[in-house]
Design a protein around this motif. Structure first.
Motif, PDB file in Angstrom:
ATOM      1  N   GLU A  10       2.267  52.655 -11.068  1.00  0.00           N
ATOM      2  CA  GLU A  10       1.592  53.953 -11.014  1.00  0.00           C
ATOM      3  C   GLU A  10       0.517  54.044 -12.093  1.00  0.00           C
ATOM      4  O   GLU A  10      -0.619  54.446 -11.827  1.00  0.00           O
ATOM      5  CB  GLU A  10       2.610  55.081 -11.209  1.00  0.00           C
ATOM      6  CG  GLU A  10       1.967  56.452 -11.337  1.00  0.00           C
ATOM      7  CD  GLU A  10       2.913  57.506 -11.875  1.00  0.00           C
ATOM      8  OE1 GLU A  10       2.710  58.668 -11.503  1.00  0.00           O
ATOM      9  OE2 GLU A  10       3.834  57.175 -12.653  1.00  0.00           O
ATOM     10  N   ARG A  11       0.856  53.653 -13.302  1.00  0.00           N
ATOM     11  CA  ARG A  11      -0.102  53.733 -14.413  1.00  0.00           C
ATOM     12  C   ARG A  11      -1.292  52.798 -14.178  1.00  0.00           C
ATOM     13  O   ARG A  11      -2.433  53.170 -14.443  1.00  0.00           O
ATOM     14  CB  ARG A  11       0.575  53.401 -15.741  1.00  0.00           C
ATOM     15  CG  ARG A  11       1.570  54.448 -16.193  1.00  0.00           C
ATOM     16  CD  ARG A  11       0.859  55.774 -16.447  1.00  0.00           C
ATOM     17  NE  ARG A  11       1.782  56.851 -16.665  1.00  0.00           N
ATOM     18  CZ  ARG A  11       1.983  57.458 -17.827  1.00  0.00           C
ATOM     19  NH1 ARG A  11       1.331  57.078 -18.890  1.00  0.00           N
ATOM     20  NH2 ARG A  11       2.839  58.450 -17.910  1.00  0.00           N
ATOM     21  N   GLU A  24      -3.458  54.366 -11.563  1.00  0.00           N
ATOM     22  CA  GLU A  24      -4.205  55.492 -12.126  1.00  0.00           C
ATOM     23  C   GLU A  24      -5.383  55.008 -12.968  1.00  0.00           C
ATOM     24  O   GLU A  24      -6.451  55.631 -12.957  1.00  0.00           O
ATOM     25  CB  GLU A  24      -3.293  56.385 -12.959  1.00  0.00           C
ATOM     26  CG  GLU A  24      -2.364  57.208 -12.110  1.00  0.00           C
ATOM     27  CD  GLU A  24      -1.380  58.011 -12.922  1.00  0.00           C
ATOM     28  OE1 GLU A  24      -1.386  57.915 -14.171  1.00  0.00           O
ATOM     29  OE2 GLU A  24      -0.591  58.738 -12.305  1.00  0.00           O
ATOM     30  N   LEU A  71      -3.768  65.496  -9.891  1.00  0.00           N
ATOM     31  CA  LEU A  71      -4.737  64.519  -9.401  1.00  0.00           C
ATOM     32  C   LEU A  71      -5.393  64.982  -8.109  1.00  0.00           C
ATOM     33  O   LEU A  71      -6.614  64.841  -7.936  1.00  0.00           O
ATOM     34  CB  LEU A  71      -4.089  63.157  -9.211  1.00  0.00           C
ATOM     35  CG  LEU A  71      -4.122  62.216 -10.415  1.00  0.00           C
ATOM     36  CD1 LEU A  71      -3.325  62.720 -11.578  1.00  0.00           C
ATOM     37  CD2 LEU A  71      -3.667  60.837 -10.015  1.00  0.00           C
TER      38      LEU A  71
END
Length: 164
Positions: A14-15, A18, A84
């Motif tokens: 996920e990071r 992102e 987001l």
């Protein structure tokens, strides 16, 4: 143990996703005439988040998961998606201001000035608690608080059009 590894892998993915999205959005915004503000502290944010996630791997990969804290973390992820989605192409990990663009006042921004930072504060504290690492949560929450103190002041000044 497998669930701990899976959770850490999902958060890592996920990071990284992102970061790719943030780079894409940053490039597009800059091409549209946006300006980056206070880039000097960005290295602190990257270092903190990297140390937090890299530090969790050896500490948590083989620990059991507290399902109550995991549920809190899942709720935070829902809030992250809301932030987001609300900001869309304006979301980035840097302080990027597009001159003339109005401030976002919908979604979670109806209720808070900086909902993304509320989510980050929660994540930094809660993910270690999922693994029973309260001391890790305390240390990184304190470090995150110091970095966010710098960051939010800089962002507020940029959004008001004031020098830092």
């Amino acid at each position: 143990m497998i669930w701990s590894i899976l959770l850490l892998a999902l958060v890592t993915a996920e990071r990284l996703g992102e970061l790719a999205l943030a780079r894409h959005n940053t490039s597009r915004l800059l091409a549209q005439g946006a300006v980056e503000h206070a880039p000097g502290h960005y290295v602190l944010i990257v270092a903190l988040h990297t140390a937090w996630l890299v530090g969790l791997w050896p500490m948590a990969w083989n620990r059991s998961i507290d399902t109550a804290w995991l549920l809190v973390f899942v709720v935070l992820q829902g809030l992250r998606v809301w932030v987001l989605a609300t900001l869309g192409p304006r979301w980035t990990t840097r302080i990027i201001v597009l001159p003339g663009a109005p401030l976002v006042k919908k979604g979670p921004y109806r209720f808070l000035s900086h909902p993304n930072y509320v989510v980050v504060i929660g994540e930094i504290a809660v993910l270690p608690l999922v693994f029973g690492l309260s001391w890790f949560a305390l240390i990184f929450s304190a470090l995150n608080g110091a970095v966010l103190w710098i960051r939010i002041r800089a962002e507020n000044a940029a959004l008001r059009g004031q020098p830092i």
